[in-house]
Design a protein around this motif. Sequence first.
Motif, PDB file in Angstrom:
ATOM      1  N   TYR A  27       0.837  -1.198   0.000  1.00  0.00           N
ATOM      2  CA  TYR A  27       0.000   0.000   0.000  1.00  0.00           C
ATOM      3  C   TYR A  27       0.877   1.254   0.000  1.00  0.00           C
ATOM      4  CZ  TYR A  27      -3.190  -3.663   1.421  1.00  0.00           C
ATOM      5  OH  TYR A  27      -3.882  -4.840   1.503  1.00  0.00           O
ATOM      6  N   GLU A  28       0.354   2.328   0.592  1.00  0.00           N
ATOM      7  CA  GLU A  28       1.124   3.574   0.588  1.00  0.00           C
ATOM      8  C   GLU A  28       2.296   3.513   1.549  1.00  0.00           C
ATOM      9  OE1 GLU A  28       1.297   6.641  -1.266  1.00  0.00           O
ATOM     10  OE2 GLU A  28       0.497   4.972  -2.413  1.00  0.00           O
ATOM     11  N   GLY A  29       2.243   2.543   2.465  1.00  0.00           N
ATOM     12  CA  GLY A  29       3.346   2.465   3.400  1.00  0.00           C
ATOM     13  C   GLY A  29       3.022   1.625   4.614  1.00  0.00           C
ATOM     14  N   VAL A  30       3.912   1.688   5.582  1.00  0.00           N
ATOM     15  CA  VAL A  30       3.843   0.889   6.796  1.00  0.00           C
ATOM     16  C   VAL A  30       3.846   1.863   7.967  1.00  0.00           C
ATOM     17  CG1 VAL A  30       5.069  -0.855   8.152  1.00  0.00           C
ATOM     18  CG2 VAL A  30       5.146  -0.953   5.648  1.00  0.00           C
ATOM     19  N   ASP A  31       3.020   1.617   8.970  1.00  0.00           N
ATOM     20  CA  ASP A  31       3.013   2.474  10.153  1.00  0.00           C
ATOM     21  C   ASP A  31       4.445   2.698  10.633  1.00  0.00           C
ATOM     22  OD1 ASP A  31       0.844   3.258  12.626  1.00  0.00           O
ATOM     23  OD2 ASP A  31       2.953   2.967  13.199  1.00  0.00           O
ATOM     24  N   GLU A  32       4.805   3.962  10.843  1.00  0.00           N
ATOM     25  CA  GLU A  32       6.201   4.321  11.099  1.00  0.00           C
ATOM     26  C   GLU A  32       6.763   3.666  12.362  1.00  0.00           C
ATOM     27  OE1 GLU A  32       7.970   5.724   8.905  1.00  0.00           O
ATOM     28  OE2 GLU A  32       9.813   6.163  10.005  1.00  0.00           O
ATOM     29  N   ARG A  33       5.881   3.239  13.282  1.00  0.00           N
ATOM     30  CA  ARG A  33       6.376   2.605  14.507  1.00  0.00           C
ATOM     31  C   ARG A  33       7.056   1.265  14.236  1.00  0.00           C
ATOM     32  NH1 ARG A  33       0.894   4.492  17.358  1.00  0.00           N
ATOM     33  NH2 ARG A  33       0.268   3.986  15.214  1.00  0.00           N
ATOM     34  N   VAL A  34       6.765   0.671  13.057  1.00  0.00           N
ATOM     35  CA  VAL A  34       7.463  -0.558  12.666  1.00  0.00           C
ATOM     36  C   VAL A  34       8.936  -0.236  12.396  1.00  0.00           C
ATOM     37  CG1 VAL A  34       7.639  -2.316  10.862  1.00  0.00           C
ATOM     38  CG2 VAL A  34       5.399  -1.691  11.804  1.00  0.00           C
ATOM     39  N   SER A  35       9.169   0.841  11.687  1.00  0.00           N
ATOM     40  CA  SER A  35      10.545   1.274  11.430  1.00  0.00           C
ATOM     41  C   SER A  35      11.246   1.698  12.727  1.00  0.00           C
ATOM     42  CB  SER A  35      10.531   2.436  10.438  1.00  0.00           C
ATOM     43  OG  SER A  35      11.781   3.085  10.410  1.00  0.00           O
ATOM     44  N   GLU A  36      10.493   2.395  13.585  1.00  0.00           N
ATOM     45  CA  GLU A  36      11.099   2.972  14.794  1.00  0.00           C
ATOM     46  C   GLU A  36      11.358   1.936  15.889  1.00  0.00           C
ATOM     47  OE1 GLU A  36       9.086   7.453  14.596  1.00  0.00           O
ATOM     48  OE2 GLU A  36       8.049   5.851  15.676  1.00  0.00           O
ATOM     49  N   HIS A  37      10.442   0.955  16.031  1.00  0.00           N
ATOM     50  CA  HIS A  37      10.492   0.108  17.227  1.00  0.00           C
ATOM     51  C   HIS A  37      10.476  -1.391  16.961  1.00  0.00           C
ATOM     52  CE1 HIS A  37       9.916   3.791  19.452  1.00  0.00           C
ATOM     53  NE2 HIS A  37       8.787   4.034  18.811  1.00  0.00           N
ATOM     54  N   LEU A  38      10.370  -1.812  15.685  1.00  0.00           N
ATOM     55  CA  LEU A  38      10.294  -3.252  15.416  1.00  0.00           C
ATOM     56  C   LEU A  38      11.459  -3.722  14.549  1.00  0.00           C
ATOM     57  CD1 LEU A  38       8.626  -5.855  15.858  1.00  0.00           C
ATOM     58  CD2 LEU A  38       7.391  -5.315  13.737  1.00  0.00           C
ATOM     59  N   ALA A  39      11.687  -3.019  13.445  1.00  0.00           N
ATOM     60  CA  ALA A  39      12.756  -3.436  12.528  1.00  0.00           C
ATOM     61  C   ALA A  39      14.116  -2.962  13.037  1.00  0.00           C
ATOM     62  CB  ALA A  39      12.495  -2.875  11.131  1.00  0.00           C
ATOM     63  N   ASP A  40      15.130  -3.787  12.814  1.00  0.00           N
ATOM     64  CA  ASP A  40      16.501  -3.368  13.129  1.00  0.00           C
ATOM     65  C   ASP A  40      17.035  -2.410  12.075  1.00  0.00           C
ATOM     66  OD1 ASP A  40      16.915  -5.128  15.434  1.00  0.00           O
ATOM     67  OD2 ASP A  40      16.780  -6.752  13.959  1.00  0.00           O
TER      68      ASP A  40
END
Length: 263
Positions: A116-129
């Motif tokens: 889609y248009e993107g992924v909730d930014e908290r995935v980048s901030e707090h889930l992905a390394d």
Amino acid sequence: MKFHLLTIFPEFFRGPFEHGVVARGVAAGLVEIRIHNLRDWTSDVHKTVDDRPFGGGAGMVLKPQPLFEAVETILPQRDPARQRVILLSAHGPLFDQRAGRRLVELEEVLLICGRYEGVDERVSEHLADEEISIGNYVLSGGELGAAVVVDAVARLIPGVLGNQDSALHESFSDGGEDGEWILDCPHYTRPAVFRGWSVPEVLLSGHHEEIRKWRRRAALEKLNRLRPDLLASAADREPGELDWKGTKSSHDQPLSAKGPEQE
Ligand code: 9D3
């Protein structure tokens, strides 16, 4: 080495991983690929994975809850020395051979495919390394990027390439440092004359030393013509050996790259 792929299109990966080097690595037990359907971590009857963006705007955004719960189920204890959670995204640093060599040192990699248009930014901030992009162009989602990363990393696992390929591996096709991975001479096979175009005489001569020298020079000439940006970094690594001076410059050739992208 184990790869996990988290996606809303699990069928997407049937093709790419069932052929060639990756399939061979799986068959040999050197590569394990587990595909996870993000919708398995939804709890509503519609298996909703996306929602409208706060603040308005077009398109949908992948919700954080299914992604967090999926990652926490797949990798219950995260050990950064052995495992990595990577978000495929258009905004990450570019994947390259060096990044591949870094990832192959890990035991387990979980690749999150955005859509889609993107992924909730908290995935980048707090889930992905980390985040990885595979190039400066817009894709429709992370699946193609994940397939690219798995292919490039899997072939670096010792034993995944057959004997023939691994010989190449040791000379200059995949090996060492920046630029060297692309340093590859032109290849010819039979017939010696095709539609009037002849194979370079030296390759038919049987003079192995002359062939070796020709291949090195032809590889450098081609690199200088098509990828002068990479030639610079390759030349840094092997002072003296990259005798590219006198090879055709990019300016002589209509096919030439413009050099490093300015983006
Ligand atoms: C057109 C939408 N863009 C707003 C200007 C942002 C955007 C959102 C989602 C752009 C791409 C995507 C989906 N792309 C990926 O998930 C993606 C990707 C890519 O687009 N290019 C290079 N590598 C990758 S890895 C994942």
